[in-house]
Scaffold this active site. Structure first.
Site, PDB file in Angstrom:
ATOM      1  N   GLU A 122       0.808  -1.207   0.000  1.00  0.00           N
ATOM      2  CA  GLU A 122       0.000   0.000   0.000  1.00  0.00           C
ATOM      3  C   GLU A 122       0.846   1.265   0.000  1.00  0.00           C
ATOM      4  O   GLU A 122       0.351   2.350  -0.275  1.00  0.00           O
ATOM      5  CB  GLU A 122      -0.987  -0.006   1.181  1.00  0.00           C
ATOM      6  CG  GLU A 122      -0.366  -0.141   2.554  1.00  0.00           C
ATOM      7  CD  GLU A 122      -0.089   1.213   3.195  1.00  0.00           C
ATOM      8  OE1 GLU A 122      -0.692   2.214   2.793  1.00  0.00           O
ATOM      9  OE2 GLU A 122       0.753   1.244   4.094  1.00  0.00           O
ATOM     10  N   HIS A 179      -3.501  -3.056   3.354  1.00  0.00           N
ATOM     11  CA  HIS A 179      -2.827  -2.704   4.607  1.00  0.00           C
ATOM     12  C   HIS A 179      -2.418  -3.965   5.367  1.00  0.00           C
ATOM     13  O   HIS A 179      -1.325  -4.049   5.924  1.00  0.00           O
ATOM     14  CB  HIS A 179      -3.753  -1.859   5.493  1.00  0.00           C
ATOM     15  CG  HIS A 179      -3.598  -0.387   5.314  1.00  0.00           C
ATOM     16  ND1 HIS A 179      -4.281   0.315   4.358  1.00  0.00           N
ATOM     17  CD2 HIS A 179      -2.834   0.522   5.966  1.00  0.00           C
ATOM     18  CE1 HIS A 179      -3.953   1.596   4.425  1.00  0.00           C
ATOM     19  NE2 HIS A 179      -3.078   1.744   5.393  1.00  0.00           N
TER      20      HIS A 179
END
Length: 348
Positions: free
Chosen positions: A11, A312
């Site tokens: 990410e 994440h």
């Protein structure tokens, strides 16, 4: 041996920095992070990231290079962990919650209890609200045997900040292994709807809208309203959370913004909670990526389920595996993803 981390992995945001600094500080392993926040519109270190780095450096007497705004490279070499009472100021509306994320793994293994007062943003975009940290994050950590308390003093919203919270952490010898795959029966659903420097009906409408969404699905929720005038600017939001008979907690939240009706804010928070409850997962997506650090450090096999395998989560697992001799297994099972790892039983 320096651990080298590419900040553009996965990410590519600030979570890479926070987890890397936390584990470096805790384990005493120097780390070099390059391409920090490379995938963001404003790459490099921003004030809340710098505050987390500087706080971790203060707690570990670390040698640091590159700790300036906009820097895309950071070198962090920690020494011994300190404890006691500290006061830090992010200086903007940067997220207090994200600084807490960085510091808690370190403080759990400090030589004595620690109290840190932090000034900044309590309820800001792209970060868990402070009430989520108080009532979901701290609750899940208690399953590992950790005692973490977050006291809200004053709320702070974007762009003025000025919020204040106090973090208290008691050290542990080791973290307990936790195996929770089924959320189980919901024991209670609670929430807080707040409005700062806004009419009281904003908080009331948010709370009512959230409660109505939950009631339609058969859930009774106790959502309190909090109306304050001590903030630097206007702001509002809702956090709702559920506790289960298994001992876990999941949450949903939404922030108010100009032009966004209070009813929409309340509904969003409740719908996000419901989306997790429908899967029976023991961790919501926010908590899942935060939990992997504690799972890896725990003294034995840990197993949780979550409703989403977010980028994440994937990124945080990757970072943890660079610092510790662990290997996570993530398996899709019906509506959930099951996370499992054999923790290292870390102790100081």
């Amino acid at each position: 041996m320096v651990v080298r981390i590419d900040g553009s992995y996965g990410e590519g945001g600030g979570q890479i920095l926070r987890t890397s600094i936390a584990l470096s500080a805790l384990l005493g392993k120097p780390v070099e992070i390059i391409n920090i926040r490379a995938k963001r519109a404003n790459p490099g270190l921003q004030p809340q990231h710098l505050t987390g780095v500087k706080a971790a450096a203060l707690l570990t007497d670390a040698e640091v290079e590159g700790a300036v705004k906009g820097s895309t490279r950071l070198f962090f070499k920690p020494k011994n962990i300190r404890c006691g009472s500290f006061d830090i100021d992010i200086g903007t509306a940067g997220s207090i919650s994200l600084v807490v994320q960085t510091l808690v793994p370190v403080l759990l293994f400090a030589p004595c209890p620690t109290r840190i007062a932090i000034t900044g943003g309590t309820d800001v975009s792209w970060s868990p609200p402070i009430d989520y940290m108080r009532f979901v994050f701290a609750k899940v950590l208690s399953l590992f045997g950790a005692r973490v308390e977050i006291e809200l003093i004053r709320r702070g919203h974007y762009p003025k900040g000025g919020g204040r919270a106090v973090l208290r952490v008691d050290p542990v010898k080791k973290l307990l292994p936790v195996r929770l795959e089924e959320f189980g029966r919901v024991l209670e659903i609670r929430g807080i709807s707040h409005a700062v420097n806004l009419p009281s009906h904003v908080a009331e409408r948010q709370a009512r809208a959230a409660a109505e969404v939950l009631a339609k699905l058969g859930y009774r929720a106790e959502i309190s309203t909090e109306v304050r005038s001590d903030g630097l600017g206007p702001g509002s939001g809702v956090v709702v959370w559920a506790y289960s008979e298994s001992g876990s907690a999941v949450g949903g939240d939404s922030l108010g913004e100009k032009g966004k009706p209070a009813e929409v804010v309340g509904r969003e928070a409740a719908e996000r909670l419901v989306a997790v409850l429908k899967t029976g997962a023991t961790l919501d997506p926010h908590m899942a990526d935060m939990a992997v650090v504690y799972m890896a450090l725990a003294d034995g096999r840990c197993r949780f389920s979550t409703s989403e395998e977010t980028m994440h989560l994937k990124t945080n697992i990757y970072i943890v595996e660079q610092f510790l001799p662990v290997k996570f297994n993530v398996e899709k099972q019906a509506a959930r993803y099951v996370l499992e790892v054999d923790g290292v039983g870390y102790s100081r």
